[in-house]
Design a protein around this motif. Sequence first.
Motif, PDB file in Angstrom:
ATOM      1  N   ARG A   1      38.176  33.354  46.254  1.00 13.54           N
ATOM      2  CA  ARG A   1      38.976  33.272  47.288  1.00 13.54           C
ATOM      3  C   ARG A   1      40.456  34.115  47.207  1.00 13.54           C
ATOM      4  O   ARG A   1      41.187  34.605  47.998  1.00 13.54           O
ATOM      5  CB  ARG A   1      39.367  31.921  47.830  1.00 13.54           C
ATOM      6  CG  ARG A   1      38.062  31.218  48.471  1.00 13.54           C
ATOM      7  CD  ARG A   1      38.533  29.812  48.930  1.00 13.54           C
ATOM      8  NE  ARG A   1      37.490  29.009  49.403  1.00 13.54           N
ATOM      9  CZ  ARG A   1      36.654  28.286  48.900  1.00 13.54           C
ATOM     10  NH1 ARG A   1      36.996  27.838  47.635  1.00 13.54           N
ATOM     11  NH2 ARG A   1      35.425  27.532  49.454  1.00 13.54           N
ATOM     12  N   PHE A   2      40.494  34.269  45.972  1.00 13.22           N
ATOM     13  CA  PHE A   2      41.874  34.751  45.352  1.00 13.22           C
ATOM     14  C   PHE A   2      41.799  35.775  44.346  1.00 13.22           C
ATOM     15  O   PHE A   2      40.873  35.535  43.632  1.00 13.22           O
ATOM     16  CB  PHE A   2      42.770  33.694  44.869  1.00 13.22           C
ATOM     17  CG  PHE A   2      43.233  32.495  45.750  1.00 13.22           C
ATOM     18  CD1 PHE A   2      43.831  32.578  46.826  1.00 13.22           C
ATOM     19  CD2 PHE A   2      42.479  31.082  45.837  1.00 13.22           C
ATOM     20  CE1 PHE A   2      43.895  31.694  47.729  1.00 13.22           C
ATOM     21  CE2 PHE A   2      42.452  30.224  46.471  1.00 13.22           C
ATOM     22  CZ  PHE A   2      43.275  30.449  47.620  1.00 13.22           C
ATOM     23  N   ASP A   3      42.484  36.709  44.308  1.00 18.65           N
ATOM     24  CA  ASP A   3      42.357  38.083  43.457  1.00 18.65           C
ATOM     25  C   ASP A   3      43.336  37.778  42.235  1.00 18.65           C
ATOM     26  O   ASP A   3      43.254  38.401  41.237  1.00 18.65           O
ATOM     27  CB  ASP A   3      42.612  39.373  43.872  1.00 18.65           C
ATOM     28  CG  ASP A   3      41.799  39.611  45.034  1.00 18.65           C
ATOM     29  OD1 ASP A   3      42.063  39.918  46.245  1.00 18.65           O
ATOM     30  OD2 ASP A   3      40.481  39.253  45.069  1.00 18.65           O
ATOM     31  N   HIS A   4      44.649  37.087  42.738  1.00 20.68           N
ATOM     32  CA  HIS A   4      45.727  37.050  41.700  1.00 20.68           C
ATOM     33  C   HIS A   4      46.308  35.423  41.811  1.00 20.68           C
ATOM     34  O   HIS A   4      46.652  34.916  43.102  1.00 20.68           O
ATOM     35  CB  HIS A   4      46.648  38.071  41.685  1.00 20.68           C
ATOM     36  CG  HIS A   4      47.489  38.346  40.582  1.00 20.68           C
ATOM     37  ND1 HIS A   4      47.381  39.317  39.898  1.00 20.68           N
ATOM     38  CD2 HIS A   4      48.544  37.620  40.176  1.00 20.68           C
ATOM     39  CE1 HIS A   4      48.210  39.135  38.917  1.00 20.68           C
ATOM     40  NE2 HIS A   4      49.081  38.233  39.166  1.00 20.68           N
ATOM     41  N   LEU A   5      46.513  34.856  40.841  1.00 18.34           N
ATOM     42  CA  LEU A   5      47.270  33.577  40.611  1.00 18.34           C
ATOM     43  C   LEU A   5      48.672  33.971  40.184  1.00 18.34           C
ATOM     44  O   LEU A   5      48.907  34.475  39.140  1.00 18.34           O
ATOM     45  CB  LEU A   5      46.434  32.591  39.789  1.00 18.34           C
ATOM     46  CG  LEU A   5      45.582  31.876  40.509  1.00 18.34           C
ATOM     47  CD1 LEU A   5      44.475  32.819  41.202  1.00 18.34           C
ATOM     48  CD2 LEU A   5      44.764  30.656  39.684  1.00 18.34           C
ATOM     49  N   ILE A   6      49.838  33.388  40.749  1.00 18.16           N
ATOM     50  CA  ILE A   6      51.105  33.517  40.141  1.00 18.16           C
ATOM     51  C   ILE A   6      51.826  32.174  40.060  1.00 18.16           C
ATOM     52  O   ILE A   6      51.860  31.292  40.975  1.00 18.16           O
ATOM     53  CB  ILE A   6      52.183  34.318  41.284  1.00 18.16           C
ATOM     54  CG1 ILE A   6      51.417  35.794  41.399  1.00 18.16           C
ATOM     55  CG2 ILE A   6      53.391  34.348  40.679  1.00 18.16           C
ATOM     56  CD1 ILE A   6      52.120  36.615  42.520  1.00 18.16           C
TER      57      ILE A   6
ATOM     58  N   ILE B   1      49.099  42.930  41.061  1.00 19.04           N
ATOM     59  CA  ILE B   1      49.268  42.265  42.421  1.00 19.04           C
ATOM     60  C   ILE B   1      48.943  43.139  43.532  1.00 19.04           C
ATOM     61  O   ILE B   1      48.381  42.832  44.600  1.00 19.04           O
ATOM     62  CB  ILE B   1      50.582  41.348  42.328  1.00 19.04           C
ATOM     63  CG1 ILE B   1      50.637  40.294  41.182  1.00 19.04           C
ATOM     64  CG2 ILE B   1      50.930  40.980  43.709  1.00 19.04           C
ATOM     65  CD1 ILE B   1      52.055  40.009  41.074  1.00 19.04           C
ATOM     66  N   SER B   2      49.653  44.220  43.315  1.00 19.45           N
ATOM     67  CA  SER B   2      49.545  45.437  44.146  1.00 19.45           C
ATOM     68  C   SER B   2      48.055  45.837  44.874  1.00 19.45           C
ATOM     69  O   SER B   2      47.561  46.022  45.726  1.00 19.45           O
ATOM     70  CB  SER B   2      50.079  46.672  43.717  1.00 19.45           C
ATOM     71  OG  SER B   2      50.112  47.756  44.685  1.00 19.45           O
ATOM     72  N   HIS B   3      46.980  45.614  43.884  1.00 13.28           N
ATOM     73  CA  HIS B   3      45.659  45.793  43.928  1.00 13.28           C
ATOM     74  C   HIS B   3      45.016  44.770  44.628  1.00 13.28           C
ATOM     75  O   HIS B   3      43.794  44.690  45.164  1.00 13.28           O
ATOM     76  CB  HIS B   3      45.036  46.061  42.794  1.00 13.28           C
ATOM     77  CG  HIS B   3      45.299  47.560  42.441  1.00 13.28           C
ATOM     78  ND1 HIS B   3      44.274  48.683  42.663  1.00 13.28           N
ATOM     79  CD2 HIS B   3      46.002  48.335  41.646  1.00 13.28           C
ATOM     80  CE1 HIS B   3      44.836  49.746  42.317  1.00 13.28           C
ATOM     81  NE2 HIS B   3      45.737  49.607  41.465  1.00 13.28           N
ATOM     82  N   ALA B   4      45.555  43.470  44.751  1.00 16.45           N
ATOM     83  CA  ALA B   4      45.165  42.064  45.154  1.00 16.45           C
ATOM     84  C   ALA B   4      45.163  42.284  46.474  1.00 16.45           C
ATOM     85  O   ALA B   4      45.905  42.757  47.349  1.00 16.45           O
ATOM     86  CB  ALA B   4      45.746  40.880  44.617  1.00 16.45           C
ATOM     87  N   ARG B   5      43.840  41.448  47.049  1.00 11.55           N
ATOM     88  CA  ARG B   5      43.823  41.179  48.756  1.00 11.55           C
ATOM     89  C   ARG B   5      44.377  40.027  48.960  1.00 11.55           C
ATOM     90  O   ARG B   5      45.104  39.830  49.971  1.00 11.55           O
ATOM     91  CB  ARG B   5      42.508  41.313  48.849  1.00 11.55           C
ATOM     92  CG  ARG B   5      41.890  40.717  50.398  1.00 11.55           C
ATOM     93  CD  ARG B   5      40.330  40.639  50.480  1.00 11.55           C
ATOM     94  NE  ARG B   5      39.925  39.692  49.179  1.00 11.55           N
ATOM     95  CZ  ARG B   5      39.837  38.408  49.390  1.00 11.55           C
ATOM     96  NH1 ARG B   5      40.269  37.870  50.437  1.00 11.55           N
ATOM     97  NH2 ARG B   5      39.185  37.863  48.182  1.00 11.55           N
ATOM     98  N   SER B   6      44.210  38.799  47.941  1.00  9.28           N
ATOM     99  CA  SER B   6      44.696  37.458  48.406  1.00  9.28           C
ATOM    100  C   SER B   6      45.181  36.827  47.041  1.00  9.28           C
ATOM    101  O   SER B   6      44.836  37.010  46.031  1.00  9.28           O
ATOM    102  CB  SER B   6      43.427  36.495  48.855  1.00  9.28           C
ATOM    103  OG  SER B   6      43.942  35.329  49.055  1.00  9.28           O
ATOM    104  N   VAL B   7      46.503  36.202  47.276  1.00  6.50           N
ATOM    105  CA  VAL B   7      47.287  35.837  46.075  1.00  6.50           C
ATOM    106  C   VAL B   7      47.614  34.328  46.494  1.00  6.50           C
ATOM    107  O   VAL B   7      47.982  33.782  47.536  1.00  6.50           O
ATOM    108  CB  VAL B   7      48.553  36.629  46.066  1.00  6.50           C
ATOM    109  CG1 VAL B   7      49.518  36.040  45.023  1.00  6.50           C
ATOM    110  CG2 VAL B   7      48.361  38.198  45.912  1.00  6.50           C
ATOM    111  N   LEU B   8      47.263  33.436  45.409  1.00  2.00           N
ATOM    112  CA  LEU B   8      47.790  32.051  45.378  1.00  2.00           C
ATOM    113  C   LEU B   8      49.123  31.917  44.521  1.00  2.00           C
ATOM    114  O   LEU B   8      49.109  32.400  43.256  1.00  2.00           O
ATOM    115  CB  LEU B   8      46.538  31.250  44.827  1.00  2.00           C
ATOM    116  CG  LEU B   8      46.678  29.714  44.799  1.00  2.00           C
ATOM    117  CD1 LEU B   8      46.923  29.108  46.064  1.00  2.00           C
ATOM    118  CD2 LEU B   8      45.426  29.045  43.891  1.00  2.00           C
TER     119      LEU B   8
END
Length: 633
Positions: A446-451, A346-353
């Motif tokens: 559009r998102f780098d990480h999904l939570i 997550i720390s490396h992500a630009r955009s999170v959903l």
Amino acid sequence: MLCVYIYNYLPVKDEEMFLSGGLKSLLPHVLRRIIRCNRLSMSNTSGMAEGYKQANVVILHKSLADDFEKFCHANDGPLPLLYRSKPGDWKCPPLSRDSDIRTDCLQYRIYEHGACTGSLKSLKEYSEQLKDMVTFYLGCSFSFERAVQNANIPIRNVEQKCNVSMYKTAVPCYSVSAFCCNLVVTMRPIPESKLEAAVLATSELKEAHGAPIHMGDPGLLGIQDLSKPDYGDPVQLYPGDIPVFWACGVTGVEAVINCRAPLAFTHSPGCMFITDLRNDNVTGRSSREIPQVHCISQDPLHYSIVSAEAAQKIKTLETLIGIDPGDRGIIHLCRQDELLKACLSISHARSVLITTGFPTHFTYEPPEENDGPPGALAIAAILQALEKEVAIVTDQRAMNLNKKIIEEAVQLGILKRPIPLLSYQRESADSALMFLCENGNPGRPRFDHLIAIERAGMAADGNYYNARKVNIKHLVDPIDELFLAAQTIPGVTTTGVGDGGNELGMGKVKDAVKKHIKNGDVIACDVEADFTIVAGVSNWGGYAIACALYILSTCEIHDRYLRKAVGFPRLSKKTVWLSALPSVTKEEKLLKTLVRYGVRSGKTASLEMEVDGLPFYNTHSLMIEKLLQEMQQ
């Protein structure tokens, strides 16, 4: 001078033999004299004068010197400044005795108005111009090769008798006046089993660029083809090798090109100035200074770095939230270090959903429980403070409720600003791909990480069940499809947070759910996440993620790796990050808001100050305090 005399009479065919047996062990001042003899046909200084610092060289007009020095200090990963000369000074007493920068590099390049107009063996013919020029000596990665070899790590370019590979990246340096360029890196293939040793061997050698700035897929730096370096030679990777990238002093060459100075000189890449300074031996380090390496993605391959101290704090957070107040048997679902790896990703992500929402109370309106939304908002708040893009996707029927909750969260100071609220419906076979990627192109996510946190998860039969084995599929939109599609999109990773095994993302531990959780054979979620965080209450998992992201952001080792050793540390924003974290007061106000909107406790359906049947005071409030206390120790 005996060595120089002997070398002068060596046949050319014996030069390579002399290098392997002589040049690498010669003292720097002797090597510089050999270089002045101008008989060396070697193309680079890699492997020479082992254990001594080598330097990149940039020579600029004195009118540009102050700005270039500021540029170096602003980007001290690629440009660690060893020494700045005075105008017209060809010596560098702090670095070497009896040296002359006009003759003591194997080869130089001349730049005129940003264009390379030639290569030279000597700068003596430019002595008059050099009287008004300043020389910058910048640290070089050749200096750490001995330390790497001492750690029993092979240096592939030395083995293959070629120059190191150097690449231009898509990473912008911090600009100062006319000096602006992208980062240049060196690449050294390192066996996967030796990654942490390589980081440890170089991390304290800051004047030789320090620790790597990237490990894994070169595409993440904007490098398209390792076989085509911009400078130096291609170096072959052996089976099991990982490409590891260090900041490179040739960044200074790119800065010279872009500033378009009328006249400038640099070393020719790989042809360094050899100093008399030995590399310092690193002794006793605290856990704050010891780096750890963790793989956070297989496609594309990506490793991250964190200090041992920060990693241990996050592991303690994971232990704290792993208690089982409901005696559900979740201890059997826990997987070690999932919180750490998820938060590194997550720390490396630009955009999170983020997605949340478990309509367990199907006979009430609204049917949602109050475990999930507080944890989701805690994650969203720290992501906002870290200046990442963040959005929430939820069920279409619950859009108005979630909109009101988000508005109140802004008014309560939990969120800095409203979060975009999205819904997802399956309209065609590629709906999930179209939702996650621009025009459905997997190369443009559009998102780098999904939570997913306390989000109803699809079981193996395609239905959605609450803990009591009641099918609530009619209340759940197919957001699981986004997590399934993410598995096919390179660079998109996923995290699932749950407390019972029927939540989205818990498919990673479904066998344990079926074996140890009541009704697990029916309710177990079948959809996996890359990382699975199991907590006694899912909100606790959200609070722990927020605290862990704060720990990573305040870790100097991780911060440097994130910014690729360019620009300045971000620790000045620490106060902003701290204010974004959950607190007892914030969560108390948010829970009261949920009660007011009719959002009930999961286990009891009560509209009291409780979550999952556990009282907020002295249970949830105590967990929040423990997490914050551990984070700040």
